[in-house]
Write an enzyme that holds these catalytic residues in place. Structure first.
Site, PDB file in Angstrom:
ATOM      1  CG  ASP A 189       5.541  47.960   0.028  1.00 34.24           C
ATOM      2  OD1 ASP A 189       5.605  48.138  -1.208  1.00 34.24           O
ATOM      3  OD2 ASP A 189       4.521  48.232   0.692  1.00 34.24           O
ATOM      4  CG  ASP A 205       1.560  42.422  -5.094  1.00 32.28           C
ATOM      5  OD1 ASP A 205       2.107  43.463  -5.467  1.00 32.28           O
ATOM      6  OD2 ASP A 205       0.564  42.404  -4.356  1.00 32.28           O
ATOM      7  CD  GLU A 245       0.492  48.731  -3.897  1.00 37.93           C
ATOM      8  OE1 GLU A 245      -0.603  48.942  -4.449  1.00 37.93           O
ATOM      9  OE2 GLU A 245       0.725  47.674  -3.273  1.00 37.93           O
TER      10      GLU A 245
HETATM   11 ZN   LIG Z   1       1.448  45.226  -5.744  1.00 41.65          ZN
END
Ligand SMILES: [Zn+2]
Length: 458
Positions: free
Chosen positions: A89, A120, A154
């Site tokens: 995610d 990320d 997350e």
């Molecule tokens: Zn992350």
């Protein structure tokens, strides 16, 4: 003879980028309900990619929220078992107007790949899949047993993960966890994150009269909730940067002289750091360096504050209520629940009479610290040096990855934080990017890491 790992990776580069870009095109923003289907799409895409790479038992596992993607390869009977964690995610993309290209239409400019999630954390997740693919294609086997757990929440608080980990604890048995969701140090220097801060997040609500009242008619006789809140906040922290909540520092494990020396030896330019932030001065707890304050000491900050009249011009009222959101970054061995209790007790004690003050907890996560001399940490150091050509530095990150503490407390496993995004990647911000050299070398580094772990004495 078949191709070597390196030959294979060179030959398959184009297809690998196509696959990485396809993954990045899925807007898997976990925090926004309108992207729930996209999260599922990303999970299914990832499960398919794991299967295609030669991994087994790939599954989109229900958690009650965004699913977890699981896969494994368990055919190295004498070798250790590694649990790999990452997340598919991504963060929301606003403010959209600050992006130089659309966040979910990845583009490559020179060595940079620009897209939400590039660093990320889809870059790390994809690199893990590609490392497994390259090893399985060229050797027909992995040197260790690997179980992959790729989370989909997350960036929105990992609400369902702990429950899922506990329910699947047997299936997730392993020797070590590799979390790939961190990056390198300033100057793109290879780094292993050994410390992560925890979090305590709370809201203070101060209520006075049932409705706003005239400040002429009632000023001087009723307490003003905004004034009262300002008084409370001002008392939370001293001018020396010390947090005044009784017991707040009780469980903080002090830095040793050796740890302080190691932090002081990191190549860090404080003045350049200040200038990049555009602030007139850096502040914080007296007696600690910037890097210590940023990674190894706890903090308290107001994240938002509101109340009363906020429109144009003037309106003469005593507001009925005022509110603030406050967060503390925590370090080992502070416990978020105990810190919240201490915070609540102190706020209630200092709250002025004449208003009703309540405090409630909005979230929390435990801090974590990995021993630098753990054999798996040292294996990671060797893998980084062998592939990136430079020995890593050991750093403490100011942020939080609560799941790190979950692997320790729920599964009882040591954790190594091993990622490769560059430090100025713009994670969570507009124009997120990844250095494709880091991504490419990162694939080789993960492959090398499995080789390093395979030869550790058990
Ligand atoms: Zn992350």
């Amino acid at each position: 003879m078949g191709a070597t790992l390196e030959e294979h990776l060179v030959a398959t580069r184009k297809g690998r980028y196509d696959s990485y870009l396809a993954f990045l095109r899925i807007p898997s923003i976990s925090a926004l309900p309108q992207h729930a289907e996209d999260c599922r799409r990303a999970a299914q895409w990832l499960a398919d990619a794991l299967t295609e790479a030669g991994l087994e038992h790939a599954e989109v596992a229900e958690t009650g929220g965004r699913p977890v993607v699981y896969a494994d390869w368990l055919h190295a009977p004498d070798a250790p078992t590694v649990l790999v964690y990452g997340h598919y995610d991504v963060q929301p993309v606003d403010p959209l107007e600050l992006w130089t290209s659309p966040p979910f239409e990845p583009i490559i400019v020179g060595d940079r790949l620009l897209a939400r999630g590039a660093a990320d954390d889809k870059g790390h997740v994809h690199a893990h899949v590609m490392a497994a693919e390259a090893l399985l294609t060229t050797r027909g086997a992995l040197p260790v047993n690997v179980k992959y757990v790729f989370e989909g929440e997350e960036e929105s608080g990992s609400e369902n993960l702990d429950r899922w980990l506990a329910a699947n604890a047997k299936r997730l048995a392993a020797d070590v966890v590799i979390i790939s969701d961190t990056g390198f140090f300033e100057g793109n220097r290879p780094a292993i994150t050994i410390g992560l801060r925890g979090l305590m997040y709370a809201q203070i609500d101060v209520v006075g009269t049932p409705v706003d009242v005239h400040s002429g008619g009632y000023g001087g006789v009723v307490e003003n909730p905004v004034n009262a809140l300002a008084q409370i906040i001002a008392a939370l922290k001293g001018p020396d940067g010390r947090i005044r909540i009784p017991g707040f520092y009780d469980n903080v494990v002090a830095l040793t002289e050796a740890e302080r020396a190691a932090i002081a030896a990191l190549p860090f330019d404080e003045e350049a750091f200040r200038q990049r932030l555009g602030v007139p001065a850096l502040v914080g707890e007296v007696g600690y360096s910037v890097l210590e304050r940023k990674g190894a000491r706890p903090t308290l900050d107001v994240n938002g504050i509101w109340g009363g009249f906020m429109g144009e011009g003037s309106k003469t009222i005593i507001p009925a209520h005022a509110h603030a959101k406050v967060s503390c970054r925590l370090v080992t061995a502070q416990d978020p629940a105990r810190i919240f209790e201490a915070f609540r007790a102190y706020v209630e004690e200092i709250a002025p009479p004449g208003v009703t003050t309540t405090v409630r907890q909005l979230g929390g996560g435990r801090p974590s610290l990995t021993p630098q001399d753990h054999p798996a940490t040292q294996a990671a150091a060797r893998a980084l040096e062998a592939t990136f050509g430079q020995a890593p530095v050991y750093i403490r990150e100011g942020g939080s990855i609560p799941v790190c503490a979950s692997f320790d407390s729920i599964l009882g496993l040591p954790v190594v934080l091993l990622g490769f995004s560059q430090p100025d990647e713009h994670a969570h911000a507009p124009n997120e990017w990844i250095d494709l050299n880091n991504y490419e070398t990162g694939i080789r580094m993960f492959a090398r890491m499995w080789d390093e772990l395979a030869v550790l004495p058990r």
